[in-house]
Design a protein around this motif. Sequence first.
Motif, short mmCIF file in Angstrom:
data_model
loop_
_atom_site.label_atom_id
_atom_site.label_comp_id
_atom_site.label_asym_id
_atom_site.label_seq_id
_atom_site.Cartn_x
_atom_site.Cartn_y
_atom_site.Cartn_z
N ILE A 1 37.99 33.57 34.60
CA ILE A 1 37.13 33.37 35.77
C ILE A 1 37.19 34.62 36.66
CG2 ILE A 1 36.77 32.01 37.86
CD1 ILE A 1 35.88 30.50 35.52
N ASN A 2 38.37 35.24 36.75
CA ASN A 2 38.47 36.49 37.51
C ASN A 2 37.48 37.52 36.96
OD1 ASN A 2 40.41 35.72 39.33
ND2 ASN A 2 42.12 36.46 38.08
N ALA B 1 33.94 36.46 37.76
CA ALA B 1 33.70 36.67 39.20
C ALA B 1 33.47 38.14 39.49
CB ALA B 1 34.90 36.15 39.99
N MET C 1 30.01 39.14 38.48
CA MET C 1 28.99 38.60 39.39
C MET C 1 29.00 39.35 40.72
SD MET C 1 29.34 34.55 38.61
CE MET C 1 28.21 33.99 39.88
#
Lengths: 279, 302
Positions: A238-239, A242, A245
Motif C-alpha cells: 500500500i505504501n 500510495a 498515486m
Amino acid sequence: MKRRPIFLLTVLAFGFAFLYVPILSMIVYSFNASRLATVWGGFSTKWYAALFRNDQVIDALLLSLKIALVSATIATILGTMAGIALVRMTKFRGRTLFSGMVTAPLVMPEVITGVSMLIFFLLLGKWIGWPEQRGFTTITLAHITFSMVFVTTVVQARLVQFDRAIEEAAMDLGSRPWQVLFDITLPVISPAILSGWLLAFTISLDDVVITTFTTGPGSTTLPLLIWSKVKLGVTPDINALATLMVLAVGAGVIVAGIVMNRAEARRLADERMAYRTNG
Amino acid sequence: MGRVRQWFDRRGWSDVIIGLPYLWLVLFFLLPFLIVIAMSVATKTPTAPPFSFGGDVPWINLESYARLFSDPLYARAFLISIMNAGVATVFCLLIGYPMALALTRVSRGSRNVLLMLVILPFWTSFLLRVYAWMGLMGKSSWFNAALTDAWNWVVPVDWAVRSLPMMHSNFAVILVMVYTYMPFMILPLYASLERLDPTLDEAALDLGSRPWQVFRDVTLPQSVPGIVAGGLLVFIPAAGELVIPTLVGDAAAPMIGRVISDQFTSARDWPMASAVAVVLLVLMVVPTMIYNRSQARAEGGR
C-alpha cells in the motif's frame, strides 16, 4: 515591515514539515525491503513490481478512472447549467429550493449522503425493479450528484465577475440569447469549467464513504480496495501504491497550475494590450 | 420542427438549463434526503427492507428519537464528535493562522509556490493522508520511537514507556483531523489576511504600538470573517467524519459517523440510523446558518 517576521517564518517552516513529513515518510518506506512496514530492512523496489503484477489493483484503478471520467463529465454539464441558472436567471419558480439544493450537499456529512443514497437505491430496486444490483451505475449516479455542486460553486464564482458588456454587444448585434451563451459565455468561462471538471474528477477518484454505500458485489474501486486493506493495518505494497498515486497527482497539479498561471498571464497581457490600443 | 425551434429560441433553452440540474437534484438529492427523514419515524421490522410505518400513532413512530435521547451511547457519541472536531478546529487555527499570516509576508514569487504547497495535499487522496499517519503512529515506527525517547527523557523514570500508545485514541483522531483539514483553515485565512491594508500596520507601529499590540488591535479583528469561514470548513466535515475514526480512532468510543454507519449496516436498524442522521444534520445546520449570516454581513459591509 522591514524586519523579518522570524516567529511567523518558523511556524511556516514547522507547518510545512507537519504537512509533508508523513507523506515523505510513506514514500521512503515504500522502498523498504522488510515485510514489516514500519521497520527499515534495506532498499528494494519489489513492492512496486508486485503492484504491477496485481490484477486486482489494476482492475480497481480502471474502474475508478471509468467512474471518475463519466461522473465528472456529466457533473460538469449539470453543474455548469446550475451555475448559469443561479447567476443569470434571477427569477424562476423554486429558485430558493434550487439554491438550497446546490449548497446543502457541500456541508452534508458524507455518511448521511451515503446512507440516504443506499436507502434510495434499495427502495427503488424494491418498488420499480431498478437498480437490480448496485455497482458502476449507482456509484456513478451518486458521484455525479455530490460532485456537480462543486462545479456549480466554481462556475458561479467565475460568472459573478463576468463582464456582461460583451454579452450585451452580441445581443445588440442580433444573436439569440442561447447563441450568446454558446458563442460568448461558455468560451469565456471555459477555464472555470475545466477546473470544475478537474475538481469533480479528483473528488470522484478519491471518494470512499459514499462509494462504500453505493457499491455492489464485484465493483471495487481503487479507494475501496485501499480502504479494505488499510483497515487491517500498514503494509508495504500500500505504501508503494500510495507513493505512485501521490506522485501522479502531485505532477498533475503542478503541471495544471503552471499551465493555468501561463494562460492567466497571457489573458492579462492581452487585456492590457487591448486597453492600450483602444485608449 | 418549427414549433420546437421557436420554443427553444424563446424560452426552451433556459428551461432546459434550469430544468435538468433541478430535476437531477430533486431526484437524487432531495428525494433520498426526504426518505431518510421519513425513515427516522418508521418502525424497525425483521423483514426486507427492514422497516414499516406504524406504531402507536399511525405512520409516525418516535421510538428511535426516544432511544436517541435516553440511551447514553448516542449522547456520548455526539459529545465525542463535537469535542474532537472542536479541539481539531482550535489546533488548526493555532497552527494555520500564523502560517497564513506568514504567507502574506513572503515575496510574491515564493508566495505562489508556497500556496501551491498548501493546496497540493488537498488534491492527493484523503484516505492516503490518513494512512500516512497510521504508518507514523504505529508502535514500531521511527516517529513513535523518537517521541517515546523524548517522553522518557522528560518524565520521571517510573513513567517511562516502551512506546507511546498513539493509535486508536481520540488523540490520534484529532491529530489526523488537524493534518487533513489544515488546508481548509489556511486558505480562507490567507484570503482574508491578504486583503488587509499593510499601511494600517505601519500607522499603528508609527503611533507607538508594539508588534503584538498591532496584531491584537489591528490584524486579528479584521480577520474574524476568515477565522469563522475556516473554522466551519474544518468543524463541519470533522464532526461527521467516518474514515478517520474508523482507521485511527478508539472503537470503544465511536464518533457519530461511525454510529450511523454501524446502525445501518451491522445492526440493520434503518430508522435508528436515520434518526441519528437527522439530529446530526440539525446540529450542522446551526453553524452553517451562523456562517451564512456572517458572510452576508461581510459582503454587505464591503
